[in-house]
Design an enzyme around this catalytic site. Sequence first.
Site, PDB file in Angstrom:
ATOM      1  N   ASN A  60      -7.611 -11.787  30.053  1.00 11.85           N
ATOM      2  CA  ASN A  60      -7.077 -11.349  28.752  1.00 11.85           C
ATOM      3  C   ASN A  60      -5.783 -11.198  28.766  1.00 11.85           C
ATOM      4  OD1 ASN A  60      -8.269  -9.991  26.072  1.00 11.85           O
ATOM      5  ND2 ASN A  60      -6.488  -8.732  26.613  1.00 11.85           N
ATOM      6  N   LYS A  73      -8.616 -13.877  18.980  1.00 13.81           N
ATOM      7  CA  LYS A  73      -8.538 -13.848  17.436  1.00 13.81           C
ATOM      8  C   LYS A  73      -8.655 -15.406  16.951  1.00 13.81           C
ATOM      9  CE  LYS A  73      -5.398 -10.837  14.702  1.00 13.81           C
ATOM     10  NZ  LYS A  73      -6.326 -10.171  14.192  1.00 13.81           N
ATOM     11  N   SER A 103     -23.180 -15.106  16.709  1.00 11.10           N
ATOM     12  CA  SER A 103     -23.529 -14.174  15.622  1.00 11.10           C
ATOM     13  C   SER A 103     -24.324 -12.984  16.704  1.00 11.10           C
ATOM     14  CB  SER A 103     -24.308 -14.629  14.806  1.00 11.10           C
ATOM     15  OG  SER A 103     -24.717 -13.326  13.645  1.00 11.10           O
ATOM     16  N   LYS A 151     -22.733 -21.677  11.610  1.00  9.11           N
ATOM     17  CA  LYS A 151     -22.042 -20.271  11.759  1.00  9.11           C
ATOM     18  C   LYS A 151     -21.406 -19.931  10.510  1.00  9.11           C
ATOM     19  CE  LYS A 151     -21.502 -16.177  12.991  1.00  9.11           C
ATOM     20  NZ  LYS A 151     -20.329 -15.568  13.328  1.00  9.11           N
ATOM     21  N   HIS A 190     -24.085 -19.315   7.868  1.00 11.81           N
ATOM     22  CA  HIS A 190     -24.903 -18.112   8.388  1.00 11.81           C
ATOM     23  C   HIS A 190     -24.158 -17.218   7.699  1.00 11.81           C
ATOM     24  CE1 HIS A 190     -24.878 -14.652  10.984  1.00 11.81           C
ATOM     25  NE2 HIS A 190     -26.340 -14.938  11.209  1.00 11.81           N
ATOM     26  N   ASN A 191     -22.769 -16.962   7.974  1.00  9.75           N
ATOM     27  CA  ASN A 191     -21.984 -15.742   7.342  1.00  9.75           C
ATOM     28  C   ASN A 191     -22.107 -15.865   5.950  1.00  9.75           C
ATOM     29  OD1 ASN A 191     -21.552 -15.370  10.108  1.00  9.75           O
ATOM     30  ND2 ASN A 191     -19.511 -14.727   9.684  1.00  9.75           N
ATOM     31  N   GLU A 243     -25.228 -14.232   5.073  1.00 10.50           N
ATOM     32  CA  GLU A 243     -25.131 -12.832   5.328  1.00 10.50           C
ATOM     33  C   GLU A 243     -24.346 -12.139   4.254  1.00 10.50           C
ATOM     34  OE1 GLU A 243     -23.323 -12.107   9.435  1.00 10.50           O
ATOM     35  OE2 GLU A 243     -21.822 -10.841   8.428  1.00 10.50           O
ATOM     36  N   TYR A 244     -23.509 -12.545   3.728  1.00 12.31           N
ATOM     37  CA  TYR A 244     -22.757 -11.996   2.476  1.00 12.31           C
ATOM     38  C   TYR A 244     -23.563 -11.719   1.352  1.00 12.31           C
ATOM     39  CZ  TYR A 244     -17.839 -12.441   3.793  1.00 12.31           C
ATOM     40  OH  TYR A 244     -16.525 -12.275   4.453  1.00 12.31           O
ATOM     41  N   LYS A 275     -13.325 -11.306   6.184  1.00  9.91           N
ATOM     42  CA  LYS A 275     -12.238 -11.790   7.166  1.00  9.91           C
ATOM     43  C   LYS A 275     -12.234 -13.316   6.987  1.00  9.91           C
ATOM     44  CE  LYS A 275     -12.542  -8.642  11.016  1.00  9.91           C
ATOM     45  NZ  LYS A 275     -13.042  -8.344  12.289  1.00  9.91           N
ATOM     46  N   ARG A 312     -16.599 -34.017 -23.068  1.00  8.77           N
ATOM     47  CA  ARG A 312     -15.617 -34.635 -22.388  1.00  8.77           C
ATOM     48  C   ARG A 312     -15.316 -36.055 -22.714  1.00  8.77           C
ATOM     49  NH1 ARG A 312     -17.693 -36.082 -17.483  1.00  8.77           N
ATOM     50  NH2 ARG A 312     -15.720 -36.209 -16.272  1.00  8.77           N
TER      51      ARG A 312
HETATM   52  N1  LIG Z   1     -16.428  -8.714  15.947  1.00 10.88           N
HETATM   53  C1  LIG Z   1     -17.459  -9.383  15.499  1.00 10.88           C
HETATM   54  O1  LIG Z   1     -18.360  -8.896  15.174  1.00 10.88           O
HETATM   55  C2  LIG Z   1     -17.711 -10.982  15.800  1.00 10.88           C
HETATM   56  C3  LIG Z   1     -16.423 -11.640  15.935  1.00 10.88           C
HETATM   57  N2  LIG Z   1     -16.508 -12.835  16.153  1.00 10.88           N
HETATM   58  C4  LIG Z   1     -15.259 -13.722  16.404  1.00 10.88           C
HETATM   59  O2  LIG Z   1     -14.899 -13.526  17.887  1.00 10.88           O
HETATM   60  C5  LIG Z   1     -13.747 -13.572  18.134  1.00 10.88           C
HETATM   61  C6  LIG Z   1     -13.344 -12.462  19.014  1.00 10.88           C
HETATM   62  O3  LIG Z   1     -13.602 -11.173  18.158  1.00 10.88           O
HETATM   63  P1  LIG Z   1     -13.296  -9.586  18.390  1.00 10.88           P
HETATM   64  O4  LIG Z   1     -13.768  -9.433  19.810  1.00 10.88           O
HETATM   65  O5  LIG Z   1     -13.510  -8.975  17.395  1.00 10.88           O
HETATM   66  O6  LIG Z   1     -11.595  -9.622  18.898  1.00 10.88           O
HETATM   67  P2  LIG Z   1     -10.453  -9.865  17.982  1.00 10.88           P
HETATM   68  O7  LIG Z   1     -10.558 -10.833  16.722  1.00 10.88           O
HETATM   69  O8  LIG Z   1     -10.029  -8.652  17.490  1.00 10.88           O
HETATM   70  O9  LIG Z   1      -9.503 -10.505  18.821  1.00 10.88           O
HETATM   71  C7  LIG Z   1      -8.845  -9.816  19.800  1.00 10.88           C
HETATM   72  C8  LIG Z   1      -8.628 -10.704  21.225  1.00 10.88           C
HETATM   73  O10 LIG Z   1      -7.912 -11.743  21.144  1.00 10.88           O
HETATM   74  C9  LIG Z   1      -6.560 -11.568  21.812  1.00 10.88           C
HETATM   75  N3  LIG Z   1      -5.691 -12.301  21.321  1.00 10.88           N
HETATM   76  C10 LIG Z   1      -4.804 -12.005  19.940  1.00 10.88           C
HETATM   77  N4  LIG Z   1      -3.747 -12.829  20.049  1.00 10.88           N
HETATM   78  C11 LIG Z   1      -3.687 -13.611  21.078  1.00 10.88           C
HETATM   79  C12 LIG Z   1      -2.684 -14.445  21.517  1.00 10.88           C
HETATM   80  N5  LIG Z   1      -1.939 -14.957  20.590  1.00 10.88           N
HETATM   81  N6  LIG Z   1      -3.186 -15.075  22.783  1.00 10.88           N
HETATM   82  C13 LIG Z   1      -3.967 -14.867  23.540  1.00 10.88           C
HETATM   83  N7  LIG Z   1      -4.872 -13.861  23.385  1.00 10.88           N
HETATM   84  C14 LIG Z   1      -4.841 -13.168  21.894  1.00 10.88           C
HETATM   85  C15 LIG Z   1      -6.638 -10.300  22.007  1.00 10.88           C
HETATM   86  O11 LIG Z   1      -5.773 -10.165  23.468  1.00 10.88           O
HETATM   87  P3  LIG Z   1      -5.012  -8.646  23.411  1.00 10.88           P
HETATM   88  O12 LIG Z   1      -6.039  -7.649  24.097  1.00 10.88           O
HETATM   89  O13 LIG Z   1      -3.902  -9.152  24.444  1.00 10.88           O
HETATM   90  O14 LIG Z   1      -4.445  -8.391  22.265  1.00 10.88           O
HETATM   91  C16 LIG Z   1      -8.015  -9.980  22.344  1.00 10.88           C
HETATM   92  O15 LIG Z   1      -8.812 -10.226  23.451  1.00 10.88           O
HETATM   93  C17 LIG Z   1     -12.866 -13.703  16.891  1.00 10.88           C
HETATM   94  O16 LIG Z   1     -12.838 -15.093  16.747  1.00 10.88           O
HETATM   95  C18 LIG Z   1     -14.022 -13.290  15.828  1.00 10.88           C
HETATM   96  O17 LIG Z   1     -13.640 -13.795  14.540  1.00 10.88           O
HETATM   97  C19 LIG Z   1     -17.657 -13.448  16.174  1.00 10.88           C
HETATM   98  C20 LIG Z   1     -18.825 -13.056  15.760  1.00 10.88           C
HETATM   99  C21 LIG Z   1     -18.675 -11.633  15.676  1.00 10.88           C
HETATM  100  O1  LIG Z   2     -19.340 -13.220  12.182  1.00  2.21           O
HETATM  101  C1  LIG Z   2     -19.772 -12.027  12.018  1.00  2.21           C
HETATM  102  C2  LIG Z   2     -21.027 -11.692  12.159  1.00  2.21           C
HETATM  103  O2  LIG Z   2     -21.882 -12.939  11.819  1.00  2.21           O
HETATM  104  C3  LIG Z   2     -18.664 -11.066  12.023  1.00  2.21           C
HETATM  105  O3  LIG Z   2     -18.975  -9.681  11.999  1.00  2.21           O
HETATM  106  C4  LIG Z   2     -17.663 -11.229  10.689  1.00  2.21           C
HETATM  107  O4  LIG Z   2     -16.639 -10.310  11.075  1.00  2.21           O
HETATM  108  C5  LIG Z   2     -18.289 -10.696   9.536  1.00  2.21           C
HETATM  109  O5  LIG Z   2     -17.821 -11.098   8.276  1.00  2.21           O
HETATM  110  P1  LIG Z   2     -16.663 -10.233   7.632  1.00  2.21           P
HETATM  111  O6  LIG Z   2     -16.167  -9.344   8.415  1.00  2.21           O
HETATM  112  O7  LIG Z   2     -15.912 -11.123   6.555  1.00  2.21           O
HETATM  113  O8  LIG Z   2     -17.934  -9.297   6.899  1.00  2.21           O
END
Ligand SMILES: NC(=O)C1=CN([C@@H]2O[C@H](COP(=O)(O)OP(=O)(O)OC[C@H]3O[C@@H](n4cnc5c(N)ncnc54)[C@H](OP(=O)(O)O)[C@@H]3O)[C@@H](O)[C@H]2O)C=CC1
Ligand SMILES: O=C(CO)[C@H](O)[C@H](O)COP(=O)(O)O
Length: 482
Positions: free
Chosen positions: A34, A77, A130, A184, A187-188, A191-192, A262, A451
């Site tokens: 990380n 992210k 997901s 995916k 899917h989202n 979900e909405y 998001k 039209r």
């Molecule tokens: N949360 C959810 O329910 C779901 C999320 N996702 C997707 O999964 C991914 C991860 O989600 P989530 O776990 O919520 O975390 P976040 O989207 O909040 O991202 C945080 C992570 O990204 C890292 N990061 C951010 N910027 C950088 C950078 N410039 N270089 C390297 N690392 C970086 C952070 O590192 P650091 O600790 O150093 O800041 C941390 O590990 C996202 O793409 C999200 O859209 C998919 C399905 C469900």
């Molecule tokens: O991918 C997901 C679930 O399938 C994430 O939870 C996502 O963040 C949901 O979308 P939003 O934040 O726009 O409600």
Amino acid sequence: MTAQANVGVVGLAAMGASLARNLAHHGNTVAIYNRTPKRTDTLMEQHGDEGAFVPSYTLQDFVDSLIPPRTAIIMVKAGEPTDEMINALADLMQPGDIIVDAGNAYFPDTMRREKEIRARGLHFVGCGVSGGEEGALKGPSMMPGGTEESWQTLKPILESIAAKAEGEPCVTHIGANGAGHFVKMVHNGIEYSDMQLIAESYDLMRRGLGMSANEIGDVFEQWNKSELESYLIEITADVLHEQDKTTGKPLVDIILDHAGMKGTGTWTVQTALSLGVPVTGIAEAVFARGLSSQTALRQGAQAIDFAGPDGSLQLSEQERESFIEDIRHALYASKIVAYAQGFNEITTAAQEYDWKIDLAAVARIWRGGCIIRAKFLNRIAEAFESGQAETSLLFAPYFKEAIEQAQASWRRVVARAAQYGIPTPVFASSLSYFDGLRADRLPAALIQGQRDYFGAHTYQRVDKEGTFHTLWAEEGRPEINA
Ligand SMILES: NC(=O)C1=CN([C@@H]2O[C@H](COP(=O)(O)OP(=O)(O)OC[C@H]3O[C@@H](n4cnc5c(N)ncnc54)[C@H](OP(=O)(O)O)[C@@H]3O)[C@@H](O)[C@H]2O)C=CC1
Ligand SMILES: O=C(CO)[C@H](O)[C@H](O)COP(=O)(O)O
């Protein structure tokens, strides 16, 4: 650093840490990295004894700790951070290695990234995941794209950590390049739609019937034993039963009524617009979240105090019971429409991007692990398998009958909501879509006439072949072949 890990995870926030632990629980030796070392330390301190982890504090050490051909899963992210991480890894990895982006990426980005990484001799897999944090830990539904070759390497790893539905792992190779992230994304979008329909049902019961949050929670608990059985209905009952610890009020009354997003729902609608596929339920769900967060607009409307009904339906006890049943039927019918529209978007994109997507397999991997998991996905899988849903899910006999049976209730719900002033954008738009499909003739003919009138855009006739234009400004308005 000795190469000892068979898979690695970069990005150890909620999703990445859970996925790394899930991998370790299933016998993998997992390299972890990380950007901020604290997250790596926390994972090792709190969960280091759960399996074989190989922590690294530089990306070079992380890559070196992987056994070639290397497999690195990125869970950072979305957007620029993902691009930065892909490029940094590609600089350190070797031809034949696999980079998996398991975040929520916009599929055109995945297609671009796949092309760039392939040109460097590496594999790039955009993999939709997901299930949220808990799903990532205990078994998500996964939608990988990329090459068949990379799928063969990833298959045993992903199958081991995926959710299981009726014994089958909730992961399948969706198709080339961006196909996984596309599916995916849809899917989202679904979900909405699902979430908005549940919210509209709640509003009808809360404001329309004057029920308490707890009573409505009980209704959802009951509905979860019906054809509506699903994760989202289940968690809705939990949320509605929750009391706020500080005030003792229902938590739902304390949460600000601004729905966040998001981007994946918006992408689903933008893409559908580009492809010309109506996903009206999903679009209305995105717009409903948008309206909820327009603070100044909503406050302005409150301030000028528009005249209109207050949302109270004023029903007798007996009528209330029957209206709750109406809402259940309307929810099921509208949900079917949302899935039908989502699958249509996938079908159209598959033609556009030359993806061979098995829709029955998609329905099957959505039966477990993911946010939209639901009992009726078995029926959807059957409908696609049998070829009955090739044009639309609504054409499969099971769903045709379900919609027909729900229809009277659906109409009563939409009519009453409009009459008494409760917004039901997804119920109403889904019903309009259904009626639009059923109509033997649409008012689109008039639009074509308009039209042609103002823009000489031409029209076709129902009684002969060809393209025509009326010379609207000329005496007698003659029609010519265009
Ligand atoms: N949360 C959810 O329910 C779901 C999320 N996702 C997707 O999964 C991914 C991860 O989600 P989530 O776990 O919520 O975390 P976040 O989207 O909040 O991202 C945080 C992570 O990204 C890292 N990061 C951010 N910027 C950088 C950078 N410039 N270089 C390297 N690392 C970086 C952070 O590192 P650091 O600790 O150093 O800041 C941390 O590990 C996202 O793409 C999200 O859209 C998919 C399905 C469900
Ligand atoms: O991918 C997901 C679930 O399938 C994430 O939870 C996502 O963040 C949901 O979308 P939003 O934040 O726009 O409600």
